[in-house]
Design a protein around this motif. Sequence first.
Motif, PDB file in Angstrom:
ATOM      1  N   GLY A   1      19.212  11.559  -4.109  1.00  0.00           N
ATOM      2  CA  GLY A   1      19.961  11.703  -2.862  1.00  0.00           C
ATOM      3  C   GLY A   1      19.117  12.076  -1.659  1.00  0.00           C
ATOM      4  N   GLY A   2      17.831  12.338  -1.831  1.00  0.00           N
ATOM      5  CA  GLY A   2      16.986  12.719  -0.698  1.00  0.00           C
ATOM      6  C   GLY A   2      15.992  11.642  -0.314  1.00  0.00           C
ATOM      7  N   ASP A   3      14.991  12.042   0.471  1.00  0.00           N
ATOM      8  CA  ASP A   3      14.022  11.057   0.963  1.00  0.00           C
ATOM      9  C   ASP A   3      13.043  10.594  -0.123  1.00  0.00           C
ATOM     10  OD1 ASP A   3      12.975  13.645   0.915  1.00  0.00           O
ATOM     11  OD2 ASP A   3      11.460  13.183   2.432  1.00  0.00           O
ATOM     12  N   LEU A   4      13.059  11.246  -1.287  1.00  0.00           N
ATOM     13  CA  LEU A   4      12.146  10.848  -2.371  1.00  0.00           C
ATOM     14  C   LEU A   4      12.897  10.158  -3.517  1.00  0.00           C
ATOM     15  CD1 LEU A   4       9.892  14.069  -2.472  1.00  0.00           C
ATOM     16  CD2 LEU A   4       9.563  11.985  -1.130  1.00  0.00           C
ATOM     17  N   ALA A   5      14.145   9.806  -3.250  1.00  0.00           N
ATOM     18  CA  ALA A   5      15.026   9.290  -4.314  1.00  0.00           C
ATOM     19  C   ALA A   5      14.558   7.955  -4.895  1.00  0.00           C
ATOM     20  CB  ALA A   5      16.448   9.138  -3.780  1.00  0.00           C
ATOM     21  N   HIS A   6      13.668   7.254  -4.165  1.00  0.00           N
ATOM     22  CA  HIS A   6      13.228   5.939  -4.643  1.00  0.00           C
ATOM     23  C   HIS A   6      12.090   6.039  -5.662  1.00  0.00           C
ATOM     24  CE1 HIS A   6      10.613   7.276  -1.441  1.00  0.00           C
ATOM     25  NE2 HIS A   6       9.684   6.435  -1.881  1.00  0.00           N
ATOM     26  N   LEU A   7      11.490   7.224  -5.813  1.00  0.00           N
ATOM     27  CA  LEU A   7      10.273   7.339  -6.624  1.00  0.00           C
ATOM     28  C   LEU A   7      10.559   7.226  -8.118  1.00  0.00           C
ATOM     29  CD1 LEU A   7       8.588  10.284  -4.714  1.00  0.00           C
ATOM     30  CD2 LEU A   7       7.908   7.865  -4.635  1.00  0.00           C
TER      31      LEU A   7
ATOM     32  N   GLN B   1       2.982   9.727   4.156  1.00  0.00           N
ATOM     33  CA  GLN B   1       2.914   8.279   4.230  1.00  0.00           C
ATOM     34  C   GLN B   1       4.158   7.684   4.891  1.00  0.00           C
ATOM     35  OE1 GLN B   1       3.437   5.914   0.576  1.00  0.00           O
ATOM     36  NE2 GLN B   1       1.363   5.235   0.926  1.00  0.00           N
ATOM     37  N   ALA B   2       5.298   8.317   4.647  1.00  0.00           N
ATOM     38  CA  ALA B   2       6.556   7.815   5.192  1.00  0.00           C
ATOM     39  C   ALA B   2       6.554   7.840   6.704  1.00  0.00           C
ATOM     40  CB  ALA B   2       7.721   8.632   4.634  1.00  0.00           C
ATOM     41  N   GLN B   3       5.699   8.699   7.287  1.00  0.00           N
ATOM     42  CA  GLN B   3       5.656   8.809   8.740  1.00  0.00           C
ATOM     43  C   GLN B   3       4.754   7.770   9.400  1.00  0.00           C
ATOM     44  OE1 GLN B   3       4.454  12.863   9.001  1.00  0.00           O
ATOM     45  NE2 GLN B   3       6.448  13.613   8.338  1.00  0.00           N
ATOM     46  N   ASP B   4       3.932   7.073   8.571  1.00  0.00           N
ATOM     47  CA  ASP B   4       2.997   6.085   9.151  1.00  0.00           C
ATOM     48  C   ASP B   4       3.752   4.965   9.860  1.00  0.00           C
ATOM     49  OD1 ASP B   4       1.092   7.571   7.964  1.00  0.00           O
ATOM     50  OD2 ASP B   4       0.621   6.150   6.378  1.00  0.00           O
TER      51      ASP B   4
ATOM     52  N   LEU C   1       2.692  18.922  -8.161  1.00  0.00           N
ATOM     53  CA  LEU C   1       3.931  18.369  -7.611  1.00  0.00           C
ATOM     54  C   LEU C   1       4.041  18.473  -6.085  1.00  0.00           C
ATOM     55  CD1 LEU C   1       6.910  17.375  -7.922  1.00  0.00           C
ATOM     56  CD2 LEU C   1       7.521  19.790  -8.153  1.00  0.00           C
ATOM     57  N   ALA C   2       3.820  19.673  -5.556  1.00  0.00           N
ATOM     58  CA  ALA C   2       4.026  19.884  -4.122  1.00  0.00           C
ATOM     59  C   ALA C   2       3.107  18.982  -3.298  1.00  0.00           C
ATOM     60  CB  ALA C   2       3.793  21.353  -3.760  1.00  0.00           C
ATOM     61  N   GLN C   3       1.876  18.831  -3.821  1.00  0.00           N
ATOM     62  CA  GLN C   3       0.908  17.997  -3.107  1.00  0.00           C
ATOM     63  C   GLN C   3       1.309  16.521  -3.153  1.00  0.00           C
ATOM     64  OE1 GLN C   3      -2.922  19.463  -4.374  1.00  0.00           O
ATOM     65  NE2 GLN C   3      -3.928  17.683  -3.468  1.00  0.00           N
ATOM     66  N   PHE C   4       1.848  16.106  -4.302  1.00  0.00           N
ATOM     67  CA  PHE C   4       2.321  14.723  -4.417  1.00  0.00           C
ATOM     68  C   PHE C   4       3.467  14.468  -3.434  1.00  0.00           C
ATOM     69  CE2 PHE C   4       5.463  11.778  -6.249  1.00  0.00           C
ATOM     70  CZ  PHE C   4       4.704  10.616  -6.214  1.00  0.00           C
ATOM     71  N   GLU C   5       4.406  15.383  -3.398  1.00  0.00           N
ATOM     72  CA  GLU C   5       5.552  15.202  -2.499  1.00  0.00           C
ATOM     73  C   GLU C   5       5.087  15.146  -1.041  1.00  0.00           C
ATOM     74  OE1 GLU C   5       8.151  18.435  -3.629  1.00  0.00           O
ATOM     75  OE2 GLU C   5       9.108  17.217  -5.194  1.00  0.00           O
ATOM     76  N   ALA C   6       4.123  15.996  -0.701  1.00  0.00           N
ATOM     77  CA  ALA C   6       3.598  16.007   0.670  1.00  0.00           C
ATOM     78  C   ALA C   6       2.924  14.673   1.002  1.00  0.00           C
ATOM     79  CB  ALA C   6       2.617  17.159   0.847  1.00  0.00           C
ATOM     80  N   MET C   7       2.205  14.142   0.004  1.00  0.00           N
ATOM     81  CA  MET C   7       1.514  12.863   0.188  1.00  0.00           C
ATOM     82  C   MET C   7       2.506  11.739   0.508  1.00  0.00           C
ATOM     83  SD  MET C   7      -1.191  11.715  -2.732  1.00  0.00           S
ATOM     84  CE  MET C   7      -2.027  13.198  -3.118  1.00  0.00           C
ATOM     85  N   VAL C   8       3.591  11.702  -0.259  1.00  0.00           N
ATOM     86  CA  VAL C   8       4.592  10.654  -0.049  1.00  0.00           C
ATOM     87  C   VAL C   8       5.239  10.820   1.326  1.00  0.00           C
ATOM     88  CG1 VAL C   8       6.733   9.616  -0.892  1.00  0.00           C
ATOM     89  CG2 VAL C   8       5.058  10.502  -2.524  1.00  0.00           C
ATOM     90  N   ARG C   9       5.509  12.050   1.690  1.00  0.00           N
ATOM     91  CA  ARG C   9       6.185  12.291   2.975  1.00  0.00           C
ATOM     92  C   ARG C   9       5.271  11.978   4.151  1.00  0.00           C
ATOM     93  NH1 ARG C   9       9.302  17.007   0.213  1.00  0.00           N
ATOM     94  NH2 ARG C   9      11.320  15.968   0.018  1.00  0.00           N
TER      95      ARG C   9
ATOM     96  N   ALA D   1       0.819  -1.224   0.000  1.00  0.00           N
ATOM     97  CA  ALA D   1       0.000   0.000   0.000  1.00  0.00           C
ATOM     98  C   ALA D   1       0.853   1.275   0.000  1.00  0.00           C
ATOM     99  CB  ALA D   1      -0.989   0.011   1.160  1.00  0.00           C
ATOM    100  N   ARG D   2       2.115   1.158  -0.393  1.00  0.00           N
ATOM    101  CA  ARG D   2       3.014   2.325  -0.438  1.00  0.00           C
ATOM    102  C   ARG D   2       3.038   2.960  -1.827  1.00  0.00           C
ATOM    103  NH1 ARG D   2       5.165   4.276   4.361  1.00  0.00           N
ATOM    104  NH2 ARG D   2       4.091   2.829   5.731  1.00  0.00           N
ATOM    105  N   ILE D   3       3.220   4.262  -1.873  1.00  0.00           N
ATOM    106  CA  ILE D   3       3.405   4.954  -3.152  1.00  0.00           C
ATOM    107  C   ILE D   3       4.825   4.660  -3.647  1.00  0.00           C
ATOM    108  CG2 ILE D   3       3.571   7.203  -4.304  1.00  0.00           C
ATOM    109  CD1 ILE D   3       1.572   8.249  -2.149  1.00  0.00           C
ATOM    110  N   ILE D   4       4.918   4.123  -4.859  1.00  0.00           N
ATOM    111  CA  ILE D   4       6.250   3.795  -5.383  1.00  0.00           C
ATOM    112  C   ILE D   4       6.656   4.743  -6.510  1.00  0.00           C
ATOM    113  CG2 ILE D   4       6.451   1.372  -4.704  1.00  0.00           C
ATOM    114  CD1 ILE D   4       5.280   2.257  -8.122  1.00  0.00           C
TER     115      ILE D   4
END
Length: 279
Positions: A106-112, A276-279, A266-274, A52-55
């Motif tokens: 290189g950041g927390d979204l590097a896997h996307l 989720q990362a806190q769950d 874009l900004a909303q997508f990045e916020a969504m992923v971040r 159920a993670r955003i990839i």
Amino acid sequence: AKNQGRGNFQFFSAEMNAATHERLLLEGRLWQALEQHEFELYLQPQVDLATARIIGAEALLRWHHPELGMVGPDRFIPIAEESGLILPLGEWVLHEATARLAAWRGGDLAHLRLAVNLSARQCHGPGLLPLLDRLLGSQGIDPALLELEITESAAMQDPESSRVLLEQLRARGIKVAIDDFGTGYSSLSYLKLFEIDRIKIDRGFVKDIETDPDDAVIVAATIALAHSLGLAVVAEGVETEAQRDFLRSKQCEEAQGYLFAKPVPLAQFEAMVRTQAQD
Ligand code: C2E
Ligand code: CA
Ligand code: CA
Ligand code: CA
């Protein structure tokens, strides 16, 4: 626009006038729109069904038209295809998408991963591979994070040139997905002909999974076929939990649809992923 002579206009119906009027409004501004920065790439999350993670996301064009407001791609992509603007527009899309991948590096979204739609003209023109080499190379982007979506019908317009293109893309490590799978008139033989990574099951099949046993069978068989060929599957247009559960039970890897999220800036997508990362 062509000068049709005054007399012809009396034969147009009211709707046709409205449609023609809109077309002229769109067509007249399309070239300028690129220079005026009226386009924006929205991102729609793609979700791993097992976790159920955003990839990643699919990049979808939006046009902020000064008179008509937000215009969706179904209204202007066909015009852009006909007029040739699709080439500079498609180049802009790839430029934007790879700039995002570079910014995430290189950041927390590097896997996307980002999926980008290619038009038929882009696929069959000579400019695509040099453009991709330039965009990926200059920014040091992992090519596997870029996925190109090509529709079955675009690929089949010129099967031999598509085969060569897909081979070249895969040689570079760029991912390739067949979009709108099952909606074309072509046979399945191209699955053998083309080197691809993934197929996207069209929303038209997903929509009625719960109510139409034929569609359920087609979707299940498509997933099984893809897997037996070593391909991954992403289902598009997933709107209900029942559809998601059905797809998951058939081992479909990924899904995309309003159940998870609509295409967002874009900004909303990045916020969504971040978030989720806190769950
Ligand atoms: P597509 O590639 O099949 O994209 C999926 C479409 O389904 C998108 O429409 C998306 O917003 C919509 N969608 C996603 N999930 C759902 C859902 O759960 N329910 C429903 N009802 N719809 C869903 P969109 O953004 O209007 O794009 C339409 C088409 O325009 C795309 O179809 C694609 O063919 C084309 N397009 C969009 N961006 C580009 C681009 O950058 N280049 C090219 N060549 N074509 C593009
Ligand atoms: Ca697509
Ligand atoms: Ca599609
Ligand atoms: Ca579609």
